[in-house]
Design an enzyme around this catalytic site. Sequence first.
Site, PDB file in Angstrom:
ATOM      1  N   ARG A 269       8.514  -7.394   3.560  1.00  0.00           N
ATOM      2  CA  ARG A 269       8.036  -8.677   3.041  1.00  0.00           C
ATOM      3  C   ARG A 269       9.123  -9.754   3.184  1.00  0.00           C
ATOM      4  O   ARG A 269      10.260  -9.549   2.783  1.00  0.00           O
ATOM      5  CB  ARG A 269       7.678  -8.504   1.552  1.00  0.00           C
ATOM      6  N   GLU A 364       2.953  15.886 -24.887  1.00  0.00           N
ATOM      7  CA  GLU A 364       3.875  17.005 -25.196  1.00  0.00           C
ATOM      8  C   GLU A 364       5.007  16.549 -26.127  1.00  0.00           C
ATOM      9  O   GLU A 364       6.162  16.903 -25.935  1.00  0.00           O
ATOM     10  CB  GLU A 364       4.377  17.644 -23.898  1.00  0.00           C
TER      11      GLU A 364
END
Length: 381
Positions: A269, A364
Amino acid sequence: MTSIERVLPTEEAGDLLDLATEIADRELAPKAADYEARREFPRELIRTIGRAGLLGLPYPEELGGAGQPYEVYLQVLEILASRWLVAAEAVSVHTLACYPVASVGGEQLRKQLPDMLGGELLGAYCLSEPQGGSDAAALTTRAVRDGDAYVIDGTKAWITHAHDADFFNVFARTGGPGPGGISCLLVDAGTPGIVPQAPERTMGLHASPISQIAFDGLRVPADRLVGEEGTGFGIAMRALDSGRLGIAACAVGLAQAALDYAAGYAREREQFGTPIIDFQGLGFMLADMATQIAAARALTLHAARLRDHGRPYSTEAAKAKLFATDMAMKVTTDAVQVLGGYGYVADHPVERYMREAKVLQIVEGTNQIQRLVIARSLAKA
Ligand SMILES: Cc1cc2nc3c(=O)[nH]c(=O)nc-3n(C[C@H](O)[C@H](O)[C@H](O)COP(=O)(O)OP(=O)(O)OC[C@H]3O[C@@H](n4cnc5c(N)ncnc54)[C@H](O)[C@@H]3O)c2cc1C
């Protein structure tokens, strides 16, 4: 994908990582976007991973696993996560769900292990409930002994593989309040009384539906008890110590994918007639991302190596989960920033990576709970 310089314990480990890369490139990366769009769980792909021998990596060969050190298993997981988090998370949750039977299951229960570890049977881990996840010791699902069976009533929440699992580890109260009243039962999916609810409308992981499961008079033979009655909470926590390392490895892989994509974009870019990577503000951002990923990988593998050497690793696992998942949230957010407006639309995967990273800070044990574990170890010292 950037090739990572790794120090592996054996040549075989290198072959396993190559195999994981080949499967991830062929089966996961090209299919992820379609499954995500259809919100369909990739059951067949998980079976493919199992048949390739990558599902039972950290379990002993005599149980049907591959007898690999945890550090090798985690690096395989990282590779899978760098191509598609849903697949890696499925492997991680399934590995967690195999832990109770593999570690304390009797001979009868262990007979199912080769199919579990080979990918024919998919597992779910049912600990959280609607009224609480962090305070798991307060769970209220009950298992009452009735002759040669337990009868389970209650509701579990947020269950990964709720609709796809072949077996469920159900943590239920068989005794009084607190952790000592909890037991673990292995339940086959076909048993009458398991009622999965409608899938949750999640922010990310669209191809991995989660939902509540109601257990309504579910009758489970008493020989499906895993370990002794009243030891379920300890089993659940030990499983999570290992599972957290899996989540940390998933975070490292996801962040690596985000960095690789963002760096590639920044090289191509141009603005103001220059590749945007040459603007120091952006180049430094990418440099920080790369450094944080390397640090998280090192922390995760350090905890895994402690585990592999039979040393205490619970606190180090909490540090790895905390650091790696906070890192993945930051790195994936920065990856969106590197792409500017293009980062905010679904044409580029960084938008998905950022949504996926968030869940890793929650599952978790939230990252607050990881800090609690670490703080407690400091208080004891
Ligand atoms: C996509 C997804 C998949 C999941 N898969 C599973 C699964 O397969 N099996 C399963 O059992 N569960 C699963 N979970 C549940 C997950 O483990 C819980 O969401 C998590 O443990 C938090 O519980 P909770 O949502 O009830 O939040 P709560 O426990 O209500 O916490 C709310 C907030 O309070 C904070 N908090 C709580 N206690 C403390 C404390 N002592 N100190 C500081 N802060 C605190 C938490 O960090 C959090 O920010 C999944 C969740 C998601 C989103």
